[in-house]
Design a protein around this motif. Sequence first.
Motif, PDB file in Angstrom:
ATOM      1  N   ALA A 120       0.817  -1.215   0.000  1.00  0.00           N
ATOM      2  CA  ALA A 120       0.000   0.000   0.000  1.00  0.00           C
ATOM      3  C   ALA A 120       0.849   1.262   0.000  1.00  0.00           C
ATOM      4  CB  ALA A 120      -0.936  -0.007   1.214  1.00  0.00           C
ATOM      5  N   VAL A 121       2.062   1.159   0.521  1.00  0.00           N
ATOM      6  CA  VAL A 121       2.955   2.317   0.595  1.00  0.00           C
ATOM      7  C   VAL A 121       3.386   2.774  -0.794  1.00  0.00           C
ATOM      8  CG1 VAL A 121       5.184   3.118   1.521  1.00  0.00           C
ATOM      9  CG2 VAL A 121       3.725   1.635   2.894  1.00  0.00           C
ATOM     10  N   ALA A 122       3.268   1.913  -1.787  1.00  0.00           N
ATOM     11  CA  ALA A 122       3.676   2.253  -3.155  1.00  0.00           C
ATOM     12  C   ALA A 122       2.968   3.493  -3.673  1.00  0.00           C
ATOM     13  CB  ALA A 122       3.431   1.067  -4.087  1.00  0.00           C
ATOM     14  N   GLU A 123       1.781   3.788  -3.152  1.00  0.00           N
ATOM     15  CA  GLU A 123       1.042   4.957  -3.638  1.00  0.00           C
ATOM     16  C   GLU A 123       1.719   6.272  -3.257  1.00  0.00           C
ATOM     17  OE1 GLU A 123      -2.417   5.974  -0.453  1.00  0.00           O
ATOM     18  OE2 GLU A 123      -2.594   4.001  -1.382  1.00  0.00           O
ATOM     19  N   ARG A 124       2.666   6.222  -2.325  1.00  0.00           N
ATOM     20  CA  ARG A 124       3.387   7.432  -1.920  1.00  0.00           C
ATOM     21  C   ARG A 124       4.697   7.609  -2.695  1.00  0.00           C
ATOM     22  NH1 ARG A 124       0.030  10.621  -0.311  1.00  0.00           N
ATOM     23  NH2 ARG A 124       1.831  11.917   0.254  1.00  0.00           N
ATOM     24  N   ILE A 125       4.945   6.729  -3.654  1.00  0.00           N
ATOM     25  CA  ILE A 125       6.207   6.769  -4.398  1.00  0.00           C
ATOM     26  C   ILE A 125       5.929   7.137  -5.849  1.00  0.00           C
ATOM     27  CG2 ILE A 125       8.228   5.431  -5.100  1.00  0.00           C
ATOM     28  CD1 ILE A 125       7.822   3.689  -2.654  1.00  0.00           C
ATOM     29  N   PRO A 126       6.586   8.180  -6.378  1.00  0.00           N
ATOM     30  CA  PRO A 126       6.329   8.626  -7.756  1.00  0.00           C
ATOM     31  C   PRO A 126       6.818   7.614  -8.785  1.00  0.00           C
ATOM     32  CG  PRO A 126       8.150   9.848  -6.797  1.00  0.00           C
ATOM     33  CD  PRO A 126       7.566   9.041  -5.689  1.00  0.00           C
ATOM     34  N   PRO A 127       6.345   7.714 -10.011  1.00  0.00           N
ATOM     35  CA  PRO A 127       6.755   6.785 -11.063  1.00  0.00           C
ATOM     36  C   PRO A 127       8.258   6.842 -11.324  1.00  0.00           C
ATOM     37  CG  PRO A 127       4.815   8.033 -11.735  1.00  0.00           C
ATOM     38  CD  PRO A 127       5.314   8.670 -10.476  1.00  0.00           C
ATOM     39  N   ASP A 128       8.824   5.673 -11.636  1.00  0.00           N
ATOM     40  CA  ASP A 128      10.228   5.537 -12.058  1.00  0.00           C
ATOM     41  C   ASP A 128      11.210   6.054 -11.007  1.00  0.00           C
ATOM     42  OD1 ASP A 128       9.431   4.516 -14.629  1.00  0.00           O
ATOM     43  OD2 ASP A 128       8.952   6.583 -15.199  1.00  0.00           O
ATOM     44  N   ALA A 129      10.825   6.029  -9.751  1.00  0.00           N
ATOM     45  CA  ALA A 129      11.691   6.547  -8.689  1.00  0.00           C
ATOM     46  C   ALA A 129      12.752   5.525  -8.298  1.00  0.00           C
ATOM     47  CB  ALA A 129      10.856   6.922  -7.468  1.00  0.00           C
ATOM     48  N   SER A 130      13.839   6.035  -7.734  1.00  0.00           N
ATOM     49  CA  SER A 130      14.825   5.177  -7.076  1.00  0.00           C
ATOM     50  C   SER A 130      14.467   5.108  -5.597  1.00  0.00           C
ATOM     51  CB  SER A 130      16.240   5.736  -7.267  1.00  0.00           C
ATOM     52  OG  SER A 130      16.324   7.069  -6.789  1.00  0.00           O
ATOM     53  N   VAL A 131      14.613   3.904  -5.021  1.00  0.00           N
ATOM     54  CA  VAL A 131      14.210   3.671  -3.635  1.00  0.00           C
ATOM     55  C   VAL A 131      15.344   2.991  -2.886  1.00  0.00           C
ATOM     56  CG1 VAL A 131      12.578   2.477  -2.110  1.00  0.00           C
ATOM     57  CG2 VAL A 131      11.787   3.440  -4.282  1.00  0.00           C
ATOM     58  N   LEU A 132      15.628   3.469  -1.679  1.00  0.00           N
ATOM     59  CA  LEU A 132      16.560   2.815  -0.759  1.00  0.00           C
ATOM     60  C   LEU A 132      15.752   2.343   0.440  1.00  0.00           C
ATOM     61  CD1 LEU A 132      19.686   5.143  -0.787  1.00  0.00           C
ATOM     62  CD2 LEU A 132      19.782   2.666  -0.989  1.00  0.00           C
ATOM     63  N   ASP A 133      15.822   1.052   0.725  1.00  0.00           N
ATOM     64  CA  ASP A 133      15.102   0.492   1.865  1.00  0.00           C
ATOM     65  C   ASP A 133      16.098   0.209   2.979  1.00  0.00           C
ATOM     66  OD1 ASP A 133      12.954  -0.576   3.319  1.00  0.00           O
ATOM     67  OD2 ASP A 133      13.381  -2.602   2.609  1.00  0.00           O
ATOM     68  N   VAL A 134      16.039   0.989   4.050  1.00  0.00           N
ATOM     69  CA  VAL A 134      17.023   0.915   5.127  1.00  0.00           C
ATOM     70  C   VAL A 134      16.578  -0.101   6.182  1.00  0.00           C
ATOM     71  CG1 VAL A 134      18.067   2.195   7.044  1.00  0.00           C
ATOM     72  CG2 VAL A 134      17.896   3.240   4.776  1.00  0.00           C
ATOM     73  N   GLY A 135      17.496  -0.989   6.565  1.00  0.00           N
ATOM     74  CA  GLY A 135      17.164  -2.031   7.515  1.00  0.00           C
ATOM     75  C   GLY A 135      16.175  -3.005   6.928  1.00  0.00           C
ATOM     76  N   SER A 136      16.470  -3.500   5.721  1.00  0.00           N
ATOM     77  CA  SER A 136      15.479  -4.238   4.934  1.00  0.00           C
ATOM     78  C   SER A 136      15.081  -5.571   5.558  1.00  0.00           C
ATOM     79  CB  SER A 136      16.018  -4.474   3.519  1.00  0.00           C
ATOM     80  OG  SER A 136      14.991  -4.812   2.641  1.00  0.00           O
ATOM     81  N   GLY A 137      15.977  -6.205   6.292  1.00  0.00           N
ATOM     82  CA  GLY A 137      15.634  -7.463   6.956  1.00  0.00           C
ATOM     83  C   GLY A 137      15.248  -8.542   5.968  1.00  0.00           C
ATOM     84  N   ALA A 138      13.983  -8.951   5.995  1.00  0.00           N
ATOM     85  CA  ALA A 138      13.487  -9.973   5.077  1.00  0.00           C
ATOM     86  C   ALA A 138      13.022  -9.381   3.755  1.00  0.00           C
ATOM     87  CB  ALA A 138      12.338 -10.738   5.729  1.00  0.00           C
ATOM     88  N   GLY A 139      13.210  -8.054   3.591  1.00  0.00           N
ATOM     89  CA  GLY A 139      12.799  -7.394   2.348  1.00  0.00           C
ATOM     90  C   GLY A 139      11.531  -6.576   2.489  1.00  0.00           C
ATOM     91  N   LEU A 140      11.215  -6.190   3.722  1.00  0.00           N
ATOM     92  CA  LEU A 140       9.993  -5.431   3.999  1.00  0.00           C
ATOM     93  C   LEU A 140      10.334  -4.002   4.392  1.00  0.00           C
ATOM     94  CD1 LEU A 140       8.351  -8.235   6.173  1.00  0.00           C
ATOM     95  CD2 LEU A 140       7.825  -7.729   3.790  1.00  0.00           C
ATOM     96  N   PRO A 141       9.884  -3.005   3.652  1.00  0.00           N
ATOM     97  CA  PRO A 141       8.966  -3.100   2.512  1.00  0.00           C
ATOM     98  C   PRO A 141       9.638  -3.145   1.151  1.00  0.00           C
ATOM     99  CG  PRO A 141       9.165  -0.808   3.127  1.00  0.00           C
ATOM    100  CD  PRO A 141      10.048  -1.584   4.076  1.00  0.00           C
ATOM    101  N   GLY A 142      10.978  -3.081   1.085  1.00  0.00           N
ATOM    102  CA  GLY A 142      11.662  -2.884  -0.190  1.00  0.00           C
ATOM    103  C   GLY A 142      11.332  -3.897  -1.262  1.00  0.00           C
ATOM    104  N   LEU A 143      11.402  -5.196  -0.931  1.00  0.00           N
ATOM    105  CA  LEU A 143      11.115  -6.214  -1.945  1.00  0.00           C
ATOM    106  C   LEU A 143       9.649  -6.201  -2.356  1.00  0.00           C
ATOM    107  CD1 LEU A 143      13.088  -9.524  -1.242  1.00  0.00           C
ATOM    108  CD2 LEU A 143      12.946  -8.222  -3.365  1.00  0.00           C
ATOM    109  N   VAL A 144       8.772  -5.933  -1.416  1.00  0.00           N
ATOM    110  CA  VAL A 144       7.357  -5.857  -1.744  1.00  0.00           C
ATOM    111  C   VAL A 144       7.103  -4.725  -2.739  1.00  0.00           C
ATOM    112  CG1 VAL A 144       5.033  -5.512  -0.824  1.00  0.00           C
ATOM    113  CG2 VAL A 144       6.716  -6.810   0.491  1.00  0.00           C
ATOM    114  N   LEU A 145       7.736  -3.593  -2.516  1.00  0.00           N
ATOM    115  CA  LEU A 145       7.579  -2.456  -3.432  1.00  0.00           C
ATOM    116  C   LEU A 145       8.126  -2.794  -4.812  1.00  0.00           C
ATOM    117  CD1 LEU A 145       8.598   0.428  -1.000  1.00  0.00           C
ATOM    118  CD2 LEU A 145       6.293  -0.117  -1.814  1.00  0.00           C
TER     119      LEU A 145
END
Length: 302
Positions: A120-145
């Motif tokens: 659901a957090v994807a709606e706050r991210i603009p198109p074609d953006a670069s994303v850094l997921d800090v403290g990704s652990g199991a990939g949440l939320p980075g891999l989901v996004l």
Amino acid sequence: MTHDDTTADTVSGPGGTPPGPSPARPGSADEVPRAGAAPSGVTAPVPGDDSPHPTGEVPDPAAATLPPELAEAARALFGDRIDLAAAYAEVLATDGVVRGLIGPREAPRIWDRHLLNCAAVAERIPPDASVLDVGSGAGLPGLVLAIARPDLTVTLVEPLARRTSFLVEVVEELGLAKTVRVFRGRAEEAATGSTGVGPFSADVVTARAVAPLDRLAAWCLPLTVRGGRLVAMKGVSAAEEIAEHAEAVAKLGGGEPSVQLCGVGVIEPPATVVEIVRERVVNQPRVKSAAKRSRGGRRRGR
């Protein structure tokens, strides 16, 4: 592959950066932000630790089955990549539990508590953006996004070798290597660069259940491009954190934090995030070492 906390590829994925030894020091990993657990003194609401599955039971892959009542929300959030999300859910419910990245009791709740909440957090991210997921652990939320939004370029920042090994394997297994890379190290190391790798920066920096807002801003805003945003997944205490830490955030160059609800009308309850725009680039003071602080001794007479 060996799943210990001593060696791992520094970077794996797109960007042309060759793998190499991790800049993180063994023995210091628990002092850094990570998803699913927290630094010393911080309580994280997302279960999971660095221990193997404590019960010795074999996880049931069926625990990751999408509940019928969540199917409509899953299709709305993942679209035609719902099968990819299902494959990730099964990995979390099996290998993720065995390797201590997801608590055993979380397996039946992977879709509602983890996948849909993060997607659901994807709606706050603009198109074609670069994303850094800090403290990704199991990939949440980075891999989901990355699954929900194939237009994003995602870097998963995680200090523990056990977890980066898992992330590298999952990225390859899900066929996401073209858009997702894994960096083993602290947020501070990602921001400054190490051993020919980095420094990293992104349009959006994400974090989930990592630390209070002041500490989180100190780690994440240096990774955010000017005008970019920190999007931190928080709980019901988000407004209280803003009231407590807004001044510290401003000193770090952040704008006024705001609370946003994601997935309204799709998931219940909606995901709560705190957004902070990086308005200014400030030079953060370096922390002096204990040896330097003690140099010169105490004043006489004390």
